[in-house]
Design a protein around this motif. Structure first.
Motif, mmCIF file in Angstrom:
data_model
loop_
_atom_site.group_PDB
_atom_site.id
_atom_site.type_symbol
_atom_site.label_atom_id
_atom_site.label_comp_id
_atom_site.label_asym_id
_atom_site.label_seq_id
_atom_site.Cartn_x
_atom_site.Cartn_y
_atom_site.Cartn_z
ATOM 1 N N SER A 199 0.853 -1.184 0.000
ATOM 2 C CA SER A 199 0.000 0.000 0.000
ATOM 3 C C SER A 199 0.891 1.236 0.000
ATOM 4 O O SER A 199 2.095 1.150 0.273
ATOM 5 N N LEU A 200 0.290 2.368 -0.290
ATOM 6 C CA LEU A 200 1.064 3.619 -0.331
ATOM 7 C C LEU A 200 1.659 3.956 1.036
ATOM 8 O O LEU A 200 2.649 4.675 1.127
ATOM 9 N N ASP A 201 1.071 3.428 2.094
ATOM 10 C CA ASP A 201 1.662 3.624 3.419
ATOM 11 C C ASP A 201 2.539 2.452 3.853
ATOM 12 O O ASP A 201 2.867 2.320 5.037
ATOM 13 N N GLY A 202 2.944 1.633 2.883
ATOM 14 C CA GLY A 202 4.024 0.692 3.140
ATOM 15 C C GLY A 202 3.670 -0.652 3.737
ATOM 16 O O GLY A 202 4.531 -1.338 4.279
ATOM 17 N N TYR A 203 2.388 -1.063 3.624
ATOM 18 C CA TYR A 203 1.995 -2.344 4.212
ATOM 19 C C TYR A 203 1.875 -3.427 3.138
ATOM 20 O O TYR A 203 1.348 -3.180 2.052
ATOM 21 N N ILE A 204 2.352 -4.631 3.488
ATOM 22 C CA ILE A 204 2.224 -5.769 2.573
ATOM 23 C C ILE A 204 0.913 -6.506 2.794
ATOM 24 O O ILE A 204 0.490 -7.290 1.964
ATOM 25 N N ALA A 223 -3.661 -6.019 9.058
ATOM 26 C CA ALA A 223 -3.272 -6.605 10.339
ATOM 27 C C ALA A 223 -3.664 -8.083 10.420
ATOM 28 O O ALA A 223 -2.970 -8.893 11.037
ATOM 29 N N ASP A 224 -4.776 -8.462 9.763
ATOM 30 C CA ASP A 224 -5.243 -9.856 9.807
ATOM 31 C C ASP A 224 -4.651 -10.699 8.671
ATOM 32 O O ASP A 224 -5.035 -11.847 8.498
ATOM 33 N N GLY A 225 -3.742 -10.103 7.904
ATOM 34 C CA GLY A 225 -3.090 -10.851 6.834
ATOM 35 C C GLY A 225 -3.729 -10.675 5.464
ATOM 36 O O GLY A 225 -3.168 -11.118 4.456
ATOM 37 N N ALA A 226 -4.897 -10.047 5.397
ATOM 38 C CA ALA A 226 -5.600 -9.879 4.118
ATOM 39 C C ALA A 226 -4.827 -8.956 3.185
ATOM 40 O O ALA A 226 -4.240 -7.970 3.619
ATOM 41 N N VAL A 227 -4.844 -9.317 1.898
ATOM 42 C CA VAL A 227 -4.160 -8.492 0.897
ATOM 43 C C VAL A 227 -5.149 -8.049 -0.189
ATOM 44 O O VAL A 227 -4.786 -7.857 -1.340
ATOM 45 N N ASP A 228 -6.400 -7.892 0.215
ATOM 46 C CA ASP A 228 -7.462 -7.541 -0.731
ATOM 47 C C ASP A 228 -7.222 -6.204 -1.427
ATOM 48 O O ASP A 228 -7.743 -5.952 -2.501
ATOM 49 N N PHE A 229 -6.422 -5.345 -0.801
ATOM 50 C CA PHE A 229 -6.174 -4.010 -1.362
ATOM 51 C C PHE A 229 -5.175 -4.044 -2.523
ATOM 52 O O PHE A 229 -5.091 -3.097 -3.300
ATOM 53 N N LEU A 230 -4.417 -5.124 -2.612
ATOM 54 C CA LEU A 230 -3.455 -5.249 -3.717
ATOM 55 C C LEU A 230 -4.186 -5.673 -4.986
ATOM 56 O O LEU A 230 -5.211 -6.351 -4.933
ATOM 57 N N PHE A 231 -3.657 -5.278 -6.120
ATOM 58 C CA PHE A 231 -4.237 -5.706 -7.395
ATOM 59 C C PHE A 231 -3.143 -5.739 -8.438
ATOM 60 O O PHE A 231 -2.076 -5.151 -8.269
ATOM 61 N N MET A 232 -3.417 -6.435 -9.517
ATOM 62 C CA MET A 232 -2.469 -6.516 -10.610
ATOM 63 C C MET A 232 -3.186 -6.099 -11.886
ATOM 64 O O MET A 232 -4.030 -6.835 -12.381
ATOM 65 N N GLY A 250 -1.405 -2.131 9.326
ATOM 66 C CA GLY A 250 -1.167 -3.446 8.756
ATOM 67 C C GLY A 250 0.230 -3.933 9.050
ATOM 68 O O GLY A 250 0.857 -3.508 10.029
ATOM 69 N N ARG A 251 0.683 -4.845 8.205
ATOM 70 C CA ARG A 251 2.017 -5.437 8.358
ATOM 71 C C ARG A 251 2.993 -4.723 7.425
ATOM 72 O O ARG A 251 2.868 -4.830 6.205
ATOM 73 N N PRO A 252 3.951 -4.015 7.987
ATOM 74 C CA PRO A 252 4.836 -3.202 7.152
ATOM 75 C C PRO A 252 5.841 -4.032 6.364
ATOM 76 O O PRO A 252 6.322 -5.062 6.839
ATOM 77 N N LEU A 253 6.146 -3.556 5.147
ATOM 78 C CA LEU A 253 7.233 -4.183 4.386
ATOM 79 C C LEU A 253 8.562 -3.967 5.101
ATOM 80 O O LEU A 253 9.372 -4.875 5.210
#
Lengths: 167, 167
Positions: free
Chosen positions: A11-16, A19-28, A126-129
């Protein structure tokens, strides 16, 4: 030399991940392909890729070391492990994990390249890179590309001062 | 409408400054200019700009509100303050602060645009631009430019769902 490539979408704020592990915000987006990247690697650290043809290493403190279920569990520091791996023939090594794993690799200074995709969203937590707690590491920008839906893809290479080495 | 623009340079791991406040890792290459940006704004929140001709507001919990030494101290929530400021004629409003100030502005959803410069260095720890603890905020990428020495400059606009508003 086989390079260790830390490659992840954030994410633009650096999360992979949330917090619960979901990556629904990522897209390709359609105009983006990981094909060229996959062509350069044949190893991974972290993640669940038991179905892939790549050799997969999972860094774990809770699992005992060894090969099980298509992956090889590893319980040692990144540096000695990567040094061994670099001596084996092969392509680049994909480090597919942020957080503590990325921090440990950066502490040991074994990350050679960064491939980072940034989606245009602030998720707020969330979980930071890159969690804090590793020494400063300089990089050079290799590539900056813009894809549809606002995805940007960045490639960086570690710029280490030349080590004193016996040739 | 006057926009609130959060504009700052950051390290690749998302810090606006080191833990002690130093920003030595930031740089501005010769081919990059803040001139076009400055032409769009005439207000700032945060920072020390007592010498500038722009009107400067400093959000502070410790200083009592009021105008002193070329700046106006503010001790209220971003939303009501920005609503008042938007009603006054003027150009865009530069929010020049990360950390808690950015978080408070994002919580109140009064950040309209992001202008982020990213330098190619991981500093490992420091003061984050986007500390955790605000709701998700979606943006659209407006611009992605690469400058020398690996600086990239990104512009994003907030994409809010259309509010129910009486026209």
């Amino acid at each position: 030399m086989r390079k260790v490539v830390l490659g992840l979408g954030i994410s633009l704020d650096g999360y992979i991940a949330r917090a619960d592990g979901a990556v629904d915000f990522l897209f390709m987006p359609k105009d983006y392909s990981m094909g060229p990247f996959f062509a350069t690697i044949d190893k991974m650290g972290g993640g669940d890729f038991s179905g892939s043809k790549m050799k997969n290493y999972v860094f774990s403190h809770s699992q005992s070391p060894g090969e099980r279920g298509g992956v090889t569990f590893v319980n040692e520091s990144p540096k000695p492990f990567i040094e061994k791996l670099r001596k084996q023939p092969g392509k680049n090594i994909w480090l597919m994990g942020g957080g503590e794993l990325a921090r440990d690799f950066l502490k040991d200074d074994v990350v050679d390249e960064l491939y980072i995709g940034i989606v245009p969203i602030l998720i707020g937590e969330g979980r930071p890179l890159f969690p804090s707690g590793f020494p400063q590491r300089e990089f050079a920008l290799l590539e900056n590309k813009t894809f549809s839906k606002g995805l940007i893809a960045l490639k960086y290479a570690r710029t280490r001062k030349k080590p004193k080495r016996k040739v």
